[in-house]
Write a protein that holds these residues in place. Structure first.
Motif, mmCIF file in Angstrom:
data_model
loop_
_atom_site.group_PDB
_atom_site.id
_atom_site.type_symbol
_atom_site.label_atom_id
_atom_site.label_comp_id
_atom_site.label_asym_id
_atom_site.label_seq_id
_atom_site.Cartn_x
_atom_site.Cartn_y
_atom_site.Cartn_z
ATOM 1 N N LEU A 119 0.820 -1.210 0.000
ATOM 2 C CA LEU A 119 0.000 0.000 0.000
ATOM 3 C C LEU A 119 0.857 1.265 0.000
ATOM 4 O O LEU A 119 0.497 2.271 -0.598
ATOM 5 N N VAL A 120 1.985 1.186 0.683
ATOM 6 C CA VAL A 120 2.885 2.340 0.712
ATOM 7 C C VAL A 120 3.273 2.714 -0.715
ATOM 8 O O VAL A 120 3.228 3.888 -1.111
ATOM 9 N N ALA A 121 3.598 1.706 -1.522
ATOM 10 C CA ALA A 121 3.961 1.976 -2.919
ATOM 11 C C ALA A 121 2.748 2.507 -3.693
ATOM 12 O O ALA A 121 2.863 3.433 -4.493
ATOM 13 N N LEU A 122 1.591 1.915 -3.468
ATOM 14 C CA LEU A 122 0.410 2.345 -4.221
ATOM 15 C C LEU A 122 0.040 3.791 -3.880
ATOM 16 O O LEU A 122 -0.379 4.546 -4.753
ATOM 17 N N TYR A 123 0.217 4.181 -2.624
ATOM 18 C CA TYR A 123 -0.039 5.586 -2.261
ATOM 19 C C TYR A 123 0.971 6.501 -2.931
ATOM 20 O O TYR A 123 0.624 7.578 -3.401
ATOM 21 N N LEU A 124 2.227 6.081 -2.949
ATOM 22 C CA LEU A 124 3.265 6.927 -3.548
ATOM 23 C C LEU A 124 3.043 7.078 -5.043
ATOM 24 O O LEU A 124 3.291 8.136 -5.614
ATOM 25 N N LEU A 125 2.572 6.014 -5.675
ATOM 26 C CA LEU A 125 2.388 6.029 -7.123
ATOM 27 C C LEU A 125 1.006 6.568 -7.495
ATOM 28 O O LEU A 125 0.680 6.673 -8.668
ATOM 29 N N GLU A 126 0.210 6.904 -6.514
ATOM 30 C CA GLU A 126 -1.133 7.431 -6.725
ATOM 31 C C GLU A 126 -1.941 6.514 -7.623
ATOM 32 O O GLU A 126 -2.502 6.916 -8.646
ATOM 33 N N ALA A 127 -1.980 5.272 -7.207
ATOM 34 C CA ALA A 127 -2.606 4.219 -8.004
ATOM 35 C C ALA A 127 -4.116 4.396 -8.039
ATOM 36 O O ALA A 127 -4.723 4.975 -7.127
ATOM 37 N N GLN A 128 -4.716 3.866 -9.119
ATOM 38 C CA GLN A 128 -6.176 3.839 -9.222
ATOM 39 C C GLN A 128 -6.652 2.400 -9.119
ATOM 40 O O GLN A 128 -6.044 1.497 -9.687
ATOM 41 N N VAL A 129 -7.736 2.236 -8.409
ATOM 42 C CA VAL A 129 -8.270 0.899 -8.178
ATOM 43 C C VAL A 129 -9.492 0.714 -9.070
ATOM 44 O O VAL A 129 -10.419 1.536 -9.034
ATOM 45 N N ARG A 130 -9.456 -0.342 -9.884
ATOM 46 C CA ARG A 130 -10.584 -0.588 -10.791
ATOM 47 C C ARG A 130 -11.498 -1.643 -10.164
ATOM 48 O O ARG A 130 -11.052 -2.726 -9.793
ATOM 49 N N ILE A 131 -12.730 -1.278 -10.087
ATOM 50 C CA ILE A 131 -13.709 -2.075 -9.344
ATOM 51 C C ILE A 131 -14.820 -2.491 -10.284
ATOM 52 O O ILE A 131 -15.215 -1.725 -11.166
ATOM 53 N N VAL A 132 -15.331 -3.697 -10.101
ATOM 54 C CA VAL A 132 -16.510 -4.096 -10.856
ATOM 55 C C VAL A 132 -17.554 -4.608 -9.877
ATOM 56 O O VAL A 132 -17.216 -5.195 -8.851
ATOM 57 N N GLY A 133 -18.819 -4.319 -10.205
ATOM 58 C CA GLY A 133 -19.889 -4.756 -9.319
ATOM 59 C C GLY A 133 -21.198 -4.823 -10.067
ATOM 60 O O GLY A 133 -21.234 -4.626 -11.293
ATOM 61 N N PRO A 134 -22.253 -5.105 -9.359
ATOM 62 C CA PRO A 134 -23.558 -5.251 -10.009
ATOM 63 C C PRO A 134 -23.944 -3.998 -10.803
ATOM 64 O O PRO A 134 -24.650 -4.097 -11.804
ATOM 65 N N GLN A 135 -23.490 -2.829 -10.346
ATOM 66 C CA GLN A 135 -23.827 -1.590 -11.056
ATOM 67 C C GLN A 135 -22.802 -1.232 -12.129
ATOM 68 O O GLN A 135 -22.835 -0.139 -12.656
ATOM 69 N N GLY A 136 -21.899 -2.111 -12.428
ATOM 70 C CA GLY A 136 -20.922 -1.834 -13.472
ATOM 71 C C GLY A 136 -19.545 -1.525 -12.895
ATOM 72 O O GLY A 136 -19.249 -1.893 -11.759
ATOM 73 N N GLU A 137 -18.734 -0.835 -13.692
ATOM 74 C CA GLU A 137 -17.361 -0.582 -13.299
ATOM 75 C C GLU A 137 -17.192 0.821 -12.770
ATOM 76 O O GLU A 137 -17.911 1.727 -13.165
ATOM 77 N N ARG A 138 -16.183 0.993 -11.897
ATOM 78 C CA ARG A 138 -15.810 2.343 -11.474
ATOM 79 C C ARG A 138 -14.360 2.333 -11.003
ATOM 80 O O ARG A 138 -13.755 1.275 -10.841
ATOM 81 N N GLU A 139 -13.833 3.535 -10.800
ATOM 82 C CA GLU A 139 -12.433 3.664 -10.382
ATOM 83 C C GLU A 139 -12.320 4.565 -9.173
ATOM 84 O O GLU A 139 -13.040 5.550 -9.081
#
Lengths: 280, 770
Positions: A119-139
């Protein structure tokens, strides 16, 4: 101890199963430990480890997309992660080789542990998380996704598909130091990661992230800003030590006291400066 | 020098290596006994409570439950779980199941059921009503006036002062230490303290109790003391000892925690009650809480020295926490002094005093080092302080004070195994050479002169010395039976208990050397109370020395018998004959017989007889192995993290029978000691519950945490030892605590006297100094 394990044939079915109350399972390195300790009793486990969408590893012009089910060792070995040395540095300290071979980036992310090393790396790199669910995709940006220890922005029925790491400009120096009670197989008591852009010995930009010192990983923006324009020397950052200490909200637990964590958080800035100073 | 040796001093293949490496079913629980029930133990949730009532009605209804034992349906016979020789110098303060529980994890009841699940369900359904009593969780509280009495039962025996929670106490003065301290030119005083440490043997405690074809009770168990198990189980269950057989298969480590008779009587009682085989094994959590630990202890040392640094007066006081029961309480306490004070024998005025105190915490017991580890922590830190006070190199200070071959100490006579000891002269000691070689290896003088500093990283080196013993004088006895077969090979039957140390191999080497045959001509069968002669067991650094001497004597007798048979066959006098390279050769005629021919002749041909001998050896004295330890640390002054850079152990264990195994013993002991120094500590809640009873939260050192341990075996020749050998199993664990503390002091100026030296403690101390 837990209900059936199902293996959905595709992402659609996986989403459906998760919406029915199933718990996504990939490497299981944390989940099974929690189940064994009786902390969780999931009714159904949905094995998502082999879904193609969760196994992507794709470099684009903007960055790198990493499927949630990619294991730490795969990421450590892949040439595609070379532009992200900070990711490799943090992943390399996770647990042990055996656990790195099973544990996944997505798993580390949804655990939302303040001590999660990646997580430390993901915060530093300002990562985006791609999510999928019943209502479709979001980030969501990683700092929006993580809401507290074990708490994420996932809504019922949603699961993490991948993580997108945008390329950073220029060539920042990567630093990661994990302080714990032992060298092998340990959970950090305090960790500091940094990306520092330098012009000669002068800091032109800095991103810092601290682990295990607050409910989530902390980006100490005030310190990041104050570093700009300073020399990358121990003496030049000395006055920021107490500022950095004041920006964390640690707890006391079995592993260390809040006081210790606060003090070491600040002191790690000196270690970072020394690292920059000695870098050849 | 000695004649060319064929087995002793060679690192031969360990006898069980191949089977262990290929995963053969050699361990206790590898045996699948048909119809075996599973045993489980109900632990106390309270640190101190009386059991008002137990209701097993619901639990008995769980399908598959075959027996439930508790205080209401078992006999009350006080005993000690300490696996020591008879009479055990430990208090009889334990019964199988008591009406009172004395720590969180104390056993309340035991269940035997067809399956593990059924046993667990039954445990959950046992209804116990407790009257909770105030708990005593520190030594200070235990000793305070009006403290709750932990052992108030009328039938406990051998407790020093039960009303005041004192399990054992000693006070041994030599000369007038107070006066000598007052007169001394230089004085230092320090108290060093250790918390609860766990042995962390890989194999948890486990036993299978079953009945053989004749209905005799067989206990296949992970133990260091099979013969003591047989004696104690028979007594506690009122069995005819003849009806009890104890077998020790391969063991996955003991380190003292299996010198305890914990599970065997419970498994046996369950088997007797049900008439069925019963398997009983601790989980890792149970091992932490309900097996044994090292005695937490605070040791205070006062040294007085003259202007040249020669120690004139030495006062050592130990306050030991024995936990809820007093197993090994007196003997561990005694060893704090008896294994340390003789090292600096110039002091004519000595005093060793201390108490072992009951608390409502887990039970401390035997643990590699056995009190010496706690004593050396304080003694060697005190010596470091004295050196500083004198402005003298700590190594030089040791040279001016340590015992030499040919010398003695009054302590040998004053402190024995829970009673007076026996005068003893040290016959072999290469400590001076250990110090020289160790210093050279680590670069002692350069590093002391100019300590390195890199940014926040401060470097330092520290040293410590230690000795131990080899067996218990006048008490430890071992026997060996050696039988020659008709094919000229040998059967060696020993009571000695190989718990992973390699003692089977070492004993075979000793026999092979005497008989002049390769080690693979000796078949070793060990630790079976039906088939092997007595041995006190694997503890007190005894096996190589005590059991080894028994094997040596048996082998010499067998060798004589072989020569007699050969003399008859060759019609030549015995003194013309020589046994070498598997043959008896006449130095006069050159005529020869192979061992195979001799074996065959003795069994089948003429003057038929069994070539065989049984010999025993009682430890006449306890020759100490000596060691010098050197640690180099790097301390991060910003985080308090200690990185161990190097660790050198130079050890005089006499002649190493098997150098690689001897090095292994040193390495293993040193790594355990590093765990004590840097990582390990059992934590407890305010109610006395252990909060880290697992390897996730209790940190033992892993491969990344220790540098390669550099072991130097410094040979000496112990005249009373088999082929010059002394012990090596324990001495190594005494070094790391003081050597690392002293190294941290050189690096930072901070003297750490409370283990472990974790980052938080160290950073706090650094802060306090600034």
């Amino acid at each position: 101890m837990f209900g059936p394990i199902v293996k959905p044939k595709d992402l659609r079915e996986a989403v459906q199963r998760v919406a029915e109350g199933g718990r996504p399972l990939a490497g299981g390195t944390d989940l099974f430990v929690r189940i064994r300790k009786g902390l969780e009793k999931p009714g159904m486990l949905v094995y998502v480890g082999e879904l193609p969408e969760l196994g992507v590893l794709r470099a684009t012009r903007e960055g790198l997309e990493i499927g949630a089910a990619r294991t730490h060792s795969e990421l450590l070995e892949s040439p595609l992660t070379e532009p992200f040395p900070i990711l490799r540095k943090t992943l390399g300290t996770i647990a042990s080789p055996a656990l790195r071979a099973m544990g996944t980036l997505g798993g580390n992310l949804v655990n939302a542990s303040p001590a999660g090393d990646s997580l430390v790396a993901l915060y530093l790199l300002e990562a985006q998380v791609r999510i999928v669910g019943p209502q479709g995709e979001r980030e969501l940006f990683v700092q929006e996704f993580i809401q507290g220890p074990g708490k994420t922005g996932l809504r019922p029925g949603e699961l993490v598909v991948s993580v997108f790491l945008p390329y950073v400009e220029g060539e920042p120096v990567s630093y990661f130091r994990k302080v714990g009670r032992r060298q092998a197989l340990y959970i950090s008591v305090v960790s500091l990661g940094a990306l520092v852009w330098l012009d000669g010995e002068k800091i032109t930009k800095a991103r810092l992230a601290l682990g295990s010192v607050a409910p989530t990983v902390v980006r100490p923006r005030a310190v990041e800003e104050a570093l700009v324009g300073r020399l990358a020397h121990v003496e030049a950052v000395q006055d920021l030590v107490s500022l950095l200490s004041s920006l964390v909200q640690p707890i006391s637990d079995l592993r260390a006291s809040a006081d210790y964590r606060r003090k070491v958080s600040g002191n790690l800035l000196l270690d970072l400066a020394l690292f920059l100073q000695n870098r050849k | 020098m000695e004649a060319q040796r064929i087995a002793v001093g060679k690192s031969v293949l360990k006898l069980d290596a191949l089977a262990l490496a290929t995963g053969q079913p050699k361990f206790t629980l590898d045996l699948d006994v048909p119809g075996c029930l599973v045993g489980k133990i109900l632990p106390s949730p309270h640190a101190h409570a009386e059991i008002v009532s137990i209701d097993t009605g619901e639990a008995e209804k769980v399908p598959g439950v075959r027996a439930i034992l508790h205080f209401g349906n078992t006999e009350r016979i006080p005993y000690t779980t300490a696996g020591q020789g008879w009479p055990e110098p430990s208090p009889y303060d334990t019964v199988l199941f008591d009406r009172k529980v004395r720590f969180v994890g104390d056993r309340v009841a035991a269940v035997a059921a067809e399956t593990e699940e059924a046993a667990e369900q039954a445990l959950a359904k046992i209804k116990v009503e407790y009257k909770v009593l105030p708990a005593v969780l520190t030594i200070e509280k235990a000793l305070a006036g009006g403290a709750p009495v932990i052992h108030d039962e009328a039938d406990c025996e051998g407790v020093y002062d039960p009303k005041h929670n004192i399990a054992a106490a000693v006070d041994i003065p030599v000369g007038d230490v107070a006066k000598a301290l007052a007169k001394a030119t230089h004085r230092v005083e320090v108290s060093c303290e250790i918390p609860y440490f766990q042995h962390a043997a890989l194999e948890p405690h486990c036993v299978i109790a079953y009945f053989d074809e004749d209905g005799r009770l067989v206990l296949r168990t992970a133990t260091q003391v099979p013969f003591h198990v047989r004696r104690i189980v028979a007594r506690v269950l009122r069995l005819d000892p003849k009806q009890v057989r104890v077998i020790k298969p391969r063991i996955g480590g003991g380190f003292g925690s299996k010198q305890e008779v914990i599970l065997e009587p419970i498994a046996a009682a369950l088997a007797l009650r049900t008439g069925r085989p019963v398997k009983l094994a601790y989980s890792r959590e149970e091992v932490f809480v309900a097996s044994r630990t090292r005695h937490p202890m605070k040791v205070t040392v006062q040294l007085g020295a003259d202007e040249r640094g020669v120690v004139q007066a030495l006062d050592m006081e130990a306050l030991s926490n024995t936990g809820a029961y007093g197993t090994h309480s007196l003997t561990v306490l005694s060893n704090v002094g008896s294994k340390t004070l003789p090292l600096y024998n110039k002091a004519q005025h000595l005093r060793f005093h201390g108490k072992a105190v009951y608390t409502n915490l887990p039970v401390a017991g035997a643990y590699r080092g056995y009190g010496a580890t706690q004593g050396y922590f304080a003694l060697e830190v005190a010596m470091d302080m004295l050196a500083e006070k004198l402005g003298m190199d700590p190594l030089e200070l040791r040279l001016r004070n340590h015992i030499r071959a040919g010398e003695t100490s009054p302590i040998f006579e004053k402190i024995g195994e829970g009673r007076e000891g026996k005068a003893q002269v040290v016959r072999s000691c290469q400590l001076e050479e250990c110090l020289r070689l160790g210093a050279e290896r680590i670069g002692w003088y350069d590093k002391r002169r100019s300590p390195r500093r890199e940014g926040p990283w401060a470097y330092g080196v520290g040293l410590a010395c230690a000795m131990q013993g080899s067996g218990i004088t006048g008490i430890d006895m071992a026997a060996a039976t050696l039988v020659m077969q008709d094919d000229g090979t040998f059967r060696l039957l020993v009571g000695a208990t190989d718990i992973g140390t390699g003692s089977d191999t070492i004993l075979a080497q000793i026999a092979a050397e005497v008989l002049s045959v390769p080690v693979d001509k000796i078949f070793v069968y060990s630790s079976d109370t039906d088939f092997t002669p007595f041995d006190t067991g694997a503890y007190a650094s005894s096996t190589t020395y005590v059991s080894g001497n028994a094997v040596l004597k048996a082998a010499q007798e067998v060798r004589n018998q072989i020569l007699e048979v050969a003399a008859q066959a060759l019609a030549e006098p015995v003194d013309h004959l020589e046994l070498a390279s598997g043959r008896v050769v006449s130095s006069k005629t050159g005529k020869a017989l192979t061992l195979q021919e001799i074996g065959h002749r003795a069994i089948y041909v003429v003057h038929q007889r069994q070539i065989a001998a049984t010999a025993s050896f009682t430890c006449p004295e306890s020759p100490p192995p000596f060691a010098a330890f050197f640690a180099e640390v790097a301390v991060d002054t910003e985080t308090g993290v200690v990185r161990l850079e190097r660790f050198v152990a130079a050890v005089d264990c006499g002649v190493a029978i098997h150098p690689k195994l001897a090095e292994g013993q040193v390495e293993g002991a040193v790594v355990q000691g590093i765990g004590h120094a840097l990582y390990e500590e059992m934590h407890f809640s305010p109610n006395g519950r252990c909060t880290n009873p697992n390897f996730f939260d209790y940190k033992v050192p892993y491969a990344l945490d220790v540098p390669p341990i550099e072991t130097i075996l410094v040979p000496s020749h112990e005249p009373t030892g088999p082929f010059g050998a002394k012990s090596v199993g324990e001495v190594g664990i005494n070094g790391p605590l003081p050597a690392i503390s002293n190294a941290i002091y050189q690096a930072t100026g901070v003297r750490l006297t409370r283990a472990p030296f974790g980052p938080q403690r160290l950073l706090g101390a650094l802060k306090g100094r600034r």
